[in-house]
Design an enzyme around this catalytic site. Structure first.
Site, short mmCIF file in Angstrom:
data_model
loop_
_atom_site.label_atom_id
_atom_site.label_comp_id
_atom_site.label_asym_id
_atom_site.label_seq_id
_atom_site.Cartn_x
_atom_site.Cartn_y
_atom_site.Cartn_z
N HIS A 1 0.83 -1.20 0.00
CA HIS A 1 0.00 0.00 0.00
C HIS A 1 0.87 1.26 0.00
O HIS A 1 1.52 1.57 0.98
CB HIS A 1 -0.88 -0.05 1.25
CG HIS A 1 -1.82 1.09 1.41
ND1 HIS A 1 -1.74 1.98 2.45
CD2 HIS A 1 -2.87 1.49 0.66
CE1 HIS A 1 -2.70 2.87 2.35
NE2 HIS A 1 -3.41 2.60 1.28
N HIS B 1 -0.98 10.12 -3.24
CA HIS B 1 -2.26 9.67 -2.71
C HIS B 1 -3.35 10.73 -2.77
O HIS B 1 -4.50 10.42 -3.08
CB HIS B 1 -2.12 9.18 -1.27
CG HIS B 1 -3.42 8.70 -0.71
ND1 HIS B 1 -4.25 9.50 0.05
CD2 HIS B 1 -4.06 7.52 -0.86
CE1 HIS B 1 -5.33 8.81 0.36
NE2 HIS B 1 -5.24 7.61 -0.17
CA CA Z 1 -4.93 3.83 -2.93
#
Ligand code: CA
Length: 319
Positions: A12, A54
């Site tokens: 992630h 992000h």
């Molecule tokens: Ca993502």
């Protein structure tokens, strides 16, 4: 997990538990820790470059505020869309900061505002990953999230089409470098499938998915909603609490599997456990073995790989 499918570790934002998220360093570390997929979040710059970052904003992960004090929008945020790629490449990247601009969101991680880290593009990351795959004879994949496609369309760019074009230009071999595409917006995924995209698609499901787009009359977490999703996506990427709550399997994974969908929950963090959990490795093992998730998003790929490989049933490729 559906029989015969592997269990996959998705890094992630890279190995973001150890290095600032979405830097090439974090991606290389995740690769070295044995992740099966590296995640990319994609946001467009002023000159339509596909930036791996992000947020729509740059102010929590770079020194943009100090460097460009007068380029915030009316909401007081600095948007990647308002900067050229050349400008963004010069920004210093930091471990993610709280809104106060001082304290780290995860205090035990890499110290904020230290080191010399940079942001990069999707094309840069494809170069890094395919090079590492070649040098190691591995087949680690790209796991690309289209961030806020409706917002981007309003800004004059079709983000989904731009990402698909970038991937096509890279001429990735499906076997050498697999690709999954993920998005919270159900309309975007329907459009990608209708447009004939060849990549597997993942419908991300927020904590409260109802407000995240047009579900065409279904609750996406209901059996009917899952059956409707299975017509155009390959997996769901639910908030972890939809899959595992109060120390128990909620049953969503089995219902999704019955509908023909793989299940890729997010986000497993050793330093932010769900309520009531005390042992990260045990939580990972229970997700892999008892719940049977097909993949999971984690900031700590080394631990997810270790938990998977510690199971008596064996590691990747087993039942
Ligand atoms: Ca993502």
């Amino acid at each position: 997990m559906i029989a015969g499918r592997p269990r996959l570790v998705i890094a992630h934002r890279g190995a973001s538990g150890y290095l600032p998220e979405h830097t090439q360093e974090a991606k290389a570390l995740a690769f070295g820790q044995g992740a099966d997929f590296l995640e990319q979040d994609i946001v467009a710059t002023r000159d339509d470059a596909l930036l791996v970052v992000h947020d729509l904003h740059l102010d929590r992960v770079t020194d943009v505020v100090r460097r460009y004090p007068h380029r915030a929008r009316a909401d007081g945020r600095w948007y990647a869309r308002d900067f050229t790629l050349a400008e963004i490449r010069e920004l210093e990247v930091t471990e993610r900061l709280e809104a106060d601009g001082r304290n780290a969101v995860f205090p035990g991680r890499f110290p904020p505002r230290q080191g010399r880290f940079r942001l990069h593009t999707l094309a840069d990351e494809i170069t890094l990953l395919t090079g590492l795959n070649r040098a190691t004879s591995r087949g680690v994949g790209l796991y690309v999230e289209l961030k806020h496609p409706a917002w981007h369309r309003n800004e004059g760019i079709d983000l989904g089409a731009a990402v698909v074009a970038c991937l096509a230009q890279a001429e990735l071999s499906r076997q050498a470098t697999p690709v999954w595409l993920q998005c919270f917006d159900p309309g975007e995924l329907r459009a990608l499938r209708a447009g004939g995209t060849e990549w597997p698609l993942v419908q991300l499901l927020a904590r409260e998915p109802a407000g995240q787009g047009d579900w065409q009359g279904h609750d996406p977490l209901s059996d009917e909603g899952l059956a409707a999703l299975a017509r155009h996506v390959d997996a769901i990427g639910p908030w972890l609490g939809h899959v595992w709550r109060d120390g128990r399997d909620t049953g969503l994974t089995a219902r999704a599997h019955a509908a023909g969908l793989a299940v890729h929950p997010w986000t497993l963090r050793a330093d932010r456990l769900p309520d009531g959990e005390q042992d990260f490795m045990q939580l990972l093992r229970r997700l892999w073995q008892d719940v049977g998730v097909d993949a999971l998003f984690t900031d700590f790929p080394d631990m997810a790989v270790a938990a998977r490989d510690s199971l008596t049933a064996g590691g990747r490729g087993s039942t």
